[in-house]
Scaffold this motif. Structure first.
Motif, PDB file in Angstrom:
ATOM      1  N   PRO A   1       0.802  -1.225   0.000  1.00 19.16           N
ATOM      2  CA  PRO A   1       0.000   0.000   0.000  1.00 19.16           C
ATOM      3  C   PRO A   1       0.836   1.277   0.000  1.00 19.16           C
ATOM      4  CG  PRO A   1      -0.073  -1.039   2.153  1.00 19.16           C
ATOM      5  CD  PRO A   1       0.631  -1.993   1.229  1.00 19.16           C
ATOM      6  N   ASN A   2       2.103   1.176   0.331  1.00 20.66           N
ATOM      7  CA  ASN A   2       2.969   2.363   0.343  1.00 20.66           C
ATOM      8  C   ASN A   2       3.830   2.460  -0.909  1.00 20.66           C
ATOM      9  OD1 ASN A   2       1.905   2.840   2.835  1.00 20.66           O
ATOM     10  ND2 ASN A   2       3.764   2.435   3.978  1.00 20.66           N
ATOM     11  N   THR A   3       3.425   1.781  -1.949  1.00 25.70           N
ATOM     12  CA  THR A   3       4.234   1.736  -3.160  1.00 25.70           C
ATOM     13  C   THR A   3       4.086   2.994  -3.993  1.00 25.70           C
ATOM     14  OG1 THR A   3       4.794   0.383  -5.052  1.00 25.70           O
ATOM     15  CG2 THR A   3       2.468   0.653  -4.593  1.00 25.70           C
ATOM     16  N   GLY A   4       5.064   3.160  -4.831  1.00 27.17           N
ATOM     17  CA  GLY A   4       4.967   4.190  -5.868  1.00 27.17           C
ATOM     18  C   GLY A   4       4.427   3.512  -7.108  1.00 27.17           C
ATOM     19  N   THR A   5       4.977   3.869  -8.251  1.00 28.83           N
ATOM     20  CA  THR A   5       4.498   3.268  -9.491  1.00 28.83           C
ATOM     21  C   THR A   5       5.516   2.321 -10.118  1.00 28.83           C
ATOM     22  OG1 THR A   5       5.354   5.152 -10.743  1.00 28.83           O
ATOM     23  CG2 THR A   5       3.033   5.252 -10.039  1.00 28.83           C
ATOM     24  N   ASN A   6       6.597   2.030  -9.395  1.00 30.46           N
ATOM     25  CA  ASN A   6       7.651   1.221  -9.996  1.00 30.46           C
ATOM     26  C   ASN A   6       8.237   0.245  -8.986  1.00 30.46           C
ATOM     27  OD1 ASN A   6       9.533   0.257 -11.737  1.00 30.46           O
ATOM     28  ND2 ASN A   6      10.794   2.093 -11.779  1.00 30.46           N
TER      29      ASN A   6
END
Length: 85
Positions: free
Chosen positions: A10-15
């Motif tokens: 859930p704390n991810t970016g887009t990569n």
């Protein structure tokens, strides 16, 4: 092989981020996550399972799953159990 997407950190970016899927053909849980650092790998080798040789076989690796992915892993476990039915 048909993978069912379960969730992403859930704390991810887009990569590149920890992600969980379930293989619907055999109910295996498939994970993408961070490569464990050398210290963590060394600890895993030192604290190997009783009755097993020390070391990480060439066909395996040590990964680190962030605690915030636990709810996603629970969901993956539930989906894997359903896939077995």
């Amino acid at each position: 092989m048909a993978l069912q997407f379960i969730g992403i950190d859930p704390n991810t970016g887009t990569n590149g981020s920890p992600t969980a899927w379930v293989d619907l053909a055999n109910a295996d849980i498939v994970l993408q996550s961070y490569i464990a650092d050398d210290e963590t790998r060394a600890q895993c080798v030192e604290n190997s399972a009783p009755g097993h040789a020390k070391g990480v076989p060439a066909h395996e690796t040590v990964i680190r799953i962030p605690a915030r992915l636990v709810p996603t892993l629970r969901e993956a476990c539930d989906a894997a159990e359903r896939a077995k039915l």
